[in-house]
Design an enzyme around this catalytic site. Structure first.
Site, PDB file in Angstrom:
ATOM      1  N   MET A   1      56.595  50.426  35.652  1.00 38.18           N
ATOM      2  CA  MET A   1      55.972  51.740  36.218  1.00 38.18           C
ATOM      3  C   MET A   1      54.775  51.306  36.889  1.00 38.18           C
ATOM      4  O   MET A   1      53.766  51.114  36.216  1.00 38.18           O
ATOM      5  CB  MET A   1      55.731  52.576  34.959  1.00 38.18           C
ATOM      6  CG  MET A   1      56.997  53.122  34.388  1.00 38.18           C
ATOM      7  SD  MET A   1      56.752  54.440  32.991  1.00 38.18           S
ATOM      8  CE  MET A   1      58.366  55.376  33.052  1.00 38.18           C
TER       9      MET A   1
ATOM     10  N   GLY B   1      51.067  48.605  42.079  1.00 41.40           N
ATOM     11  CA  GLY B   1      50.154  48.242  42.765  1.00 41.40           C
ATOM     12  C   GLY B   1      49.660  46.945  42.725  1.00 41.40           C
ATOM     13  O   GLY B   1      50.538  45.977  42.510  1.00 41.40           O
ATOM     14  N   THR B   2      48.446  46.323  42.540  1.00 37.36           N
ATOM     15  CA  THR B   2      47.950  45.163  42.337  1.00 37.36           C
ATOM     16  C   THR B   2      48.641  44.190  41.327  1.00 37.36           C
ATOM     17  O   THR B   2      49.438  43.196  41.515  1.00 37.36           O
ATOM     18  CB  THR B   2      46.433  44.905  42.142  1.00 37.36           C
ATOM     19  OG1 THR B   2      46.048  45.673  43.289  1.00 37.36           O
ATOM     20  CG2 THR B   2      46.023  43.461  42.113  1.00 37.36           C
TER      21      THR B   2
ATOM     22  N   GLY C   1      42.098  40.934  31.142  1.00 41.18           N
ATOM     23  CA  GLY C   1      42.871  40.468  32.227  1.00 41.18           C
ATOM     24  C   GLY C   1      43.898  39.250  31.665  1.00 41.18           C
ATOM     25  O   GLY C   1      44.845  39.000  30.720  1.00 41.18           O
TER      26      GLY C   1
ATOM     27  N   GLY D   1      36.672  43.767  47.298  1.00 38.20           N
ATOM     28  CA  GLY D   1      37.678  44.310  46.327  1.00 38.20           C
ATOM     29  C   GLY D   1      37.517  44.053  44.946  1.00 38.20           C
ATOM     30  O   GLY D   1      38.426  44.078  44.075  1.00 38.20           O
TER      31      GLY D   1
ATOM     32  N   LYS E   1      37.653  48.410  26.413  1.00 37.90           N
ATOM     33  CA  LYS E   1      37.984  46.919  25.977  1.00 37.90           C
ATOM     34  C   LYS E   1      37.336  46.971  24.574  1.00 37.90           C
ATOM     35  O   LYS E   1      37.924  46.330  23.801  1.00 37.90           O
ATOM     36  CB  LYS E   1      37.487  46.215  26.954  1.00 37.90           C
ATOM     37  CG  LYS E   1      38.169  46.250  28.378  1.00 37.90           C
ATOM     38  CD  LYS E   1      37.870  45.329  29.492  1.00 37.90           C
ATOM     39  CE  LYS E   1      38.471  45.594  30.591  1.00 37.90           C
ATOM     40  NZ  LYS E   1      37.933  44.802  31.971  1.00 37.90           N
TER      41      LYS E   1
END
Length: 418
Positions: free
Chosen positions: A6, A9-10, A130, A183, A201
């Site tokens: 789902m 994107g990136t 990440g 970015g 987080k």
């Protein structure tokens, strides 16, 4: 193993490429091939990776109702409709892997409970840090420890901005524009620069490390948008570096203190060397002592790495679901810290004594007071307190700002020696 993805994107694109590039390696490790059967996207006109050809759908039900799909991988971002899709996937008896920190921070408790009831896995390693492995170590490697404290740099955008301000002597606004062009920052950077991303987080880490559930909006949060190159320079002169720190600890009464705030740290602090878009998390446990997790906190491939590792863990059954209790935070007013305060006051006799008098009346003693120079009719004053009660500091700052001799309080930054 057939999965429904789902979002493309990136991060979603990174997941597709990683499974394609490392597919054989992954198959050897888990004894089964991972096949992306369907990919949910919103924009029919957006250019996609050729690897997604023949898999695209615009209807979430094509994934949620497909009995062949074992795992739903949600990398859409935002709270809605991701929350509804994750909930329905769990209800349908599908395993879920997500990188969605907002959903996990706000709804993790009930989603974990639902996953446990349905005897499926809910994995979210990519939601914090990440590509840095932190959630899995907290669940497994450090599970035998009682965790006392977590502190870290949890947002790459703010860390990049503060690093560039320090190394190049630039203003906040100029570095933010540069970060957006590269970015590293969103078009609307509010969640990052005001600390909300880090607070989400931190809420997830509190849930895992301390077994305490706290909504991210209840965590005292102060961002970095007020910090100037003057603050960076003065910190340097005093032997400190400014970082946006996410901090949580359990006290001796099992109460939780948690906040996100700019902090001046010593050059000897391990977090001092964490620069650019990198993140780091320090965990203090009673058996292991202090351990540090370091790496890229965002980006296509680092985040995809964490997502695909979670997919592999579904097959390997390396999952521990935790229940957790709701908890009220220690009010920020009841915490203690040293503080750096920079203000602009009219350059007149007796002004300094009025400012220090207000602080003295609140029981706040000063480590240093420096007038940094005249700005015409006004002067810039920098104060550093000894360890003081935060509630008293906030009361004093309110009174100081109301003094007719004070034009403005520009900056308030925590100072830590550890």
């Amino acid at each position: 193993m057939k999965i429904g993805l789902m979002g493309l994107g990136t991060v979603g694109t990174g997941v597709v490429h990683l499974i394609d590039q490392n597919g054989r390696n992954i198959e050897k490790k888990i004894g089964e091939k991972i096949e992306i059967k369907k990919i949910l996207v919103k924009d029919p006109n957006k250019k996609r990776t050729p690897l997604a050809e023949g898999k695209i759908t615009f209807n979430a039900e094509d994934i949620l109702e497909d009995e062949e799909i074992d795992v739903v991988v949600e990398v859409m971002g935002k709270e809605h409709p991701a929350l509804e899709y994750i909930t329905k996937a769990l209800q349908k008896g599908k395993h879920v892997v997500t990188a969605n920190k907002e959903v996990i921070a706000k709804h993790g408790k009930e989603l974990i409970k639902l996953a446990t009831e349905k005897k499926v896995h809910l994995l979210y390693e990519a939601s914090v840090g990440g590509g840095i492995p932190i959630i899995r170590p907290l669940k497994q490697c450090l599970a035998a420890n009682k965790i006392y404290e977590i502190k870290g740099i949890l947002n790459g955008t703010t860390n990049y901005i503060l690093t560039e301000m320090k190394e190049k002597g630039l203003d906040f606004d100029d570095v933010l524009k540069d970060a957006q062009q590269k970015g590293y920052a969103e078009a609307d950077p509010t969640d990052d620069i005001e600390g909300f991303d880090a607070a989400r987080k931190l809420a997830i880490l509190c849930m895992l490390a301390f077994n305490k559930f706290v909504l991210p909006e209840k965590i005292y949060t102060k961002g970095i948008s007020f910090i100037s190159k003057s603050d960076i320079q003065y910190a340097e002169e005093m032997g400190y570096t400014i970082k946006l720190l996410a901090y949580a600890r359990i006290d001796e009464k099992e109460r939780l203190e948690a906040w996100v705030h700019p902090v001046m740290i010593r050059k000897t602090n391990p977090l001092n060397g964490v620069n650019g878009v990198f993140n780091a998390i320090l965990v203090d446990g009673n058996a292991v002592g202090e351990v540090m997790f370091y790496g890229q906190g965002a980006g296509m491939m680092p985040t995809a790495s964490a997502v695909v590792a979670d997919i592999m863990d579904v097959k390997n059954h390396i999952v521990i679901q935790n229940g957790c209790e709701e908890v009220d935070l220690i009010p920020i007013e009841d915490t203690f810290s040293k503080y750096y305060i920079r203000l602009i006051a009219f350059d007149r006799p007796g002004v300094m004594s009025k400012i220090t008098g207000v602080l003295g009346n609140k029981g706040i003693s000063l480590l240093s007071v420096v007038q940094k120079g005249s700005l015409g009719e006004t002067a810039e004053i920098v104060l550093v307190t000894h360890i003081a009660n935060t509630g008293k500091v906030l009361e004093a700052l309110k009174e100081i700002e109301e003094l007719k001799e004070v034009e403005k309080i520009e900056s308030v930054i925590k100072v830590r020696e550890d």
